[in-house]
Motif scaffolding. Structure first.
Motif, PDB file in Angstrom:
ATOM      1  N   PHE A 170      -0.537   1.376  41.434  1.00 53.29           N
ATOM      2  CA  PHE A 170      -0.189   0.685  42.796  1.00 53.29           C
ATOM      3  C   PHE A 170      -1.632   1.027  43.441  1.00 53.29           C
ATOM      4  CE2 PHE A 170       3.724   1.738  40.501  1.00 53.29           C
ATOM      5  CZ  PHE A 170       4.045   1.327  41.225  1.00 53.29           C
TER       6      PHE A 170
ATOM      7  N   SER B 280      -1.515   1.449  47.741  1.00 51.44           N
ATOM      8  CA  SER B 280       0.135   1.619  49.366  1.00 51.44           C
ATOM      9  C   SER B 280       0.249   1.782  50.489  1.00 51.44           C
ATOM     10  CB  SER B 280       0.661   3.851  48.672  1.00 51.44           C
ATOM     11  OG  SER B 280      -0.554   4.806  49.245  1.00 51.44           O
TER      12      SER B 280
ATOM     13  N   PRO C 275       4.786   1.669  47.724  1.00 51.68           N
ATOM     14  CA  PRO C 275       3.567   0.878  47.249  1.00 51.68           C
ATOM     15  C   PRO C 275       4.061  -0.555  47.619  1.00 51.68           C
ATOM     16  CG  PRO C 275       6.078   0.606  45.801  1.00 51.68           C
ATOM     17  CD  PRO C 275       6.081   1.620  47.453  1.00 51.68           C
TER      18      PRO C 275
ATOM     19  N   ILE D  78       1.333  -3.756  42.401  1.00 52.82           N
ATOM     20  CA  ILE D  78       1.341  -3.258  41.446  1.00 52.82           C
ATOM     21  C   ILE D  78       0.375  -3.805  40.731  1.00 52.82           C
ATOM     22  CG2 ILE D  78       3.967  -4.384  40.978  1.00 52.82           C
ATOM     23  CD1 ILE D  78       3.809  -1.999  39.178  1.00 52.82           C
TER      24      ILE D  78
ATOM     25  N   THR E 109       0.172   9.263  42.212  1.00 57.82           N
ATOM     26  CA  THR E 109       0.663   7.928  42.247  1.00 57.82           C
ATOM     27  C   THR E 109       1.611   6.708  41.618  1.00 57.82           C
ATOM     28  OG1 THR E 109      -1.325   8.453  43.837  1.00 57.82           O
ATOM     29  CG2 THR E 109       0.250   6.400  44.190  1.00 57.82           C
ATOM     30  N   GLU E 110       1.706   6.347  40.597  1.00 53.53           N
ATOM     31  CA  GLU E 110       2.295   5.800  39.240  1.00 53.53           C
ATOM     32  C   GLU E 110       3.359   6.473  39.366  1.00 53.53           C
ATOM     33  OE1 GLU E 110      -1.095   4.108  40.756  1.00 53.53           O
ATOM     34  OE2 GLU E 110      -1.447   5.899  39.389  1.00 53.53           O
TER      35      GLU E 110
ATOM     36  N   PHE F 280       5.724   6.445  42.085  1.00 56.32           N
ATOM     37  CA  PHE F 280       6.462   5.756  42.691  1.00 56.32           C
ATOM     38  C   PHE F 280       7.327   5.287  41.632  1.00 56.32           C
ATOM     39  CE2 PHE F 280       3.009   4.197  45.908  1.00 56.32           C
ATOM     40  CZ  PHE F 280       3.226   5.133  46.207  1.00 56.32           C
TER      41      PHE F 280
ATOM     42  N   ALA G  66      -4.979  -3.330  42.849  1.00 57.07           N
ATOM     43  CA  ALA G  66      -4.252  -3.042  42.222  1.00 57.07           C
ATOM     44  C   ALA G  66      -3.938  -3.175  40.570  1.00 57.07           C
ATOM     45  CB  ALA G  66      -2.666  -3.509  41.652  1.00 57.07           C
TER      46      ALA G  66
END
Length: 197
Positions: free
Chosen positions: A18, A20, A31, A34, A103-104, A107, A163
């Motif tokens: 992702f 952001s 996000p 993706i 982070t992935e 989210f 991404a």
């Protein structure tokens, strides 16, 4: 869901990244893009998918300087929840790959009970299999393994911090290390601390 005892060569891998919007202190990040690169088997041609994601707050200037995505570029982007069926179809039943994927995972927690995993962290995998690098950023690790040209060849119009580009780089790192270290016939848990459930 893949098991840690499953043989690596028979597993489906899907790398995700992702980008952001960035967030001021105390605010929730969101996000903006993706990317997923997936292979039913590691030797297969990667299946690539990406989408911008609509935002509720403007993209911070500092975040835009990193990935080049502006609020204006997201004007007609789909909402994050509307992408759920596509995300589920691409990550379901796969070993999910990410480069330091905190982070992935954060989210994806917006979709409770998704059950994706196990996760394979290419940052931890790189540190384990390629000791002695000055840093283990995605670009440095790909450079050390000679994979940058392979990523560029598959996505010539993209760059780092896109991404899809970053997801593909993570997938190619896994493919390369599994092949070079002859791990295809080994169980997934041979990768030790690089695998998280």
């Amino acid at each position: 869901m893949p098991l840690l005892s499953d043989t690596i060569g028979g597993l489906h891998f899907a790398a995700i990244d992702f980008e952001s919007a960035g967030a001021a202190r105390g605010e929730t990040d969101q996000p903006v893009q993706i990317g997923i690169a997936a292979c039913p088997r590691l030797e297969d041609e990667p299946e690539l998918w990406t989408s911008y994601i609509a935002v509720e707050k403007p993209v911070l200037w500092s975040a835009s300087q990193v990935h080049g995505i502006t609020t204006e570029m997201l004007a007609d982007a789909p909402s994050f929840p509307s992408l759920w069926p596509e995300i589920r179809s691409r990550l379901g039943q796969a070993v999910v790959v990410g480069h330091n994927p905190a982070t992935e995972r954060k989210f994806l927690r917006r979709f409770p009970g998704h059950g994706f995993g196990p996760w394979l962290d290419t940052l931890a995998l790189g540190r384990m299999c390629v000791p002695g690098l000055a840093d283990y950023s995605l670009s440095s690790l790909c450079g050390a393994l000679g994979l940058t040209c392979s990523v560029e060849a598959l996505l010539p119009a993209r760059r780092w911090h896109d991404a899809l580009y970053d997801a593909l780089a993570s997938l190619l790192i896994v493919r390369f290390l599994v092949k070079e270290l002859n791990l295809s016939g080994q169980p997934l848990d041979v990768l030790g601390k690089a695998v998280r459930t």
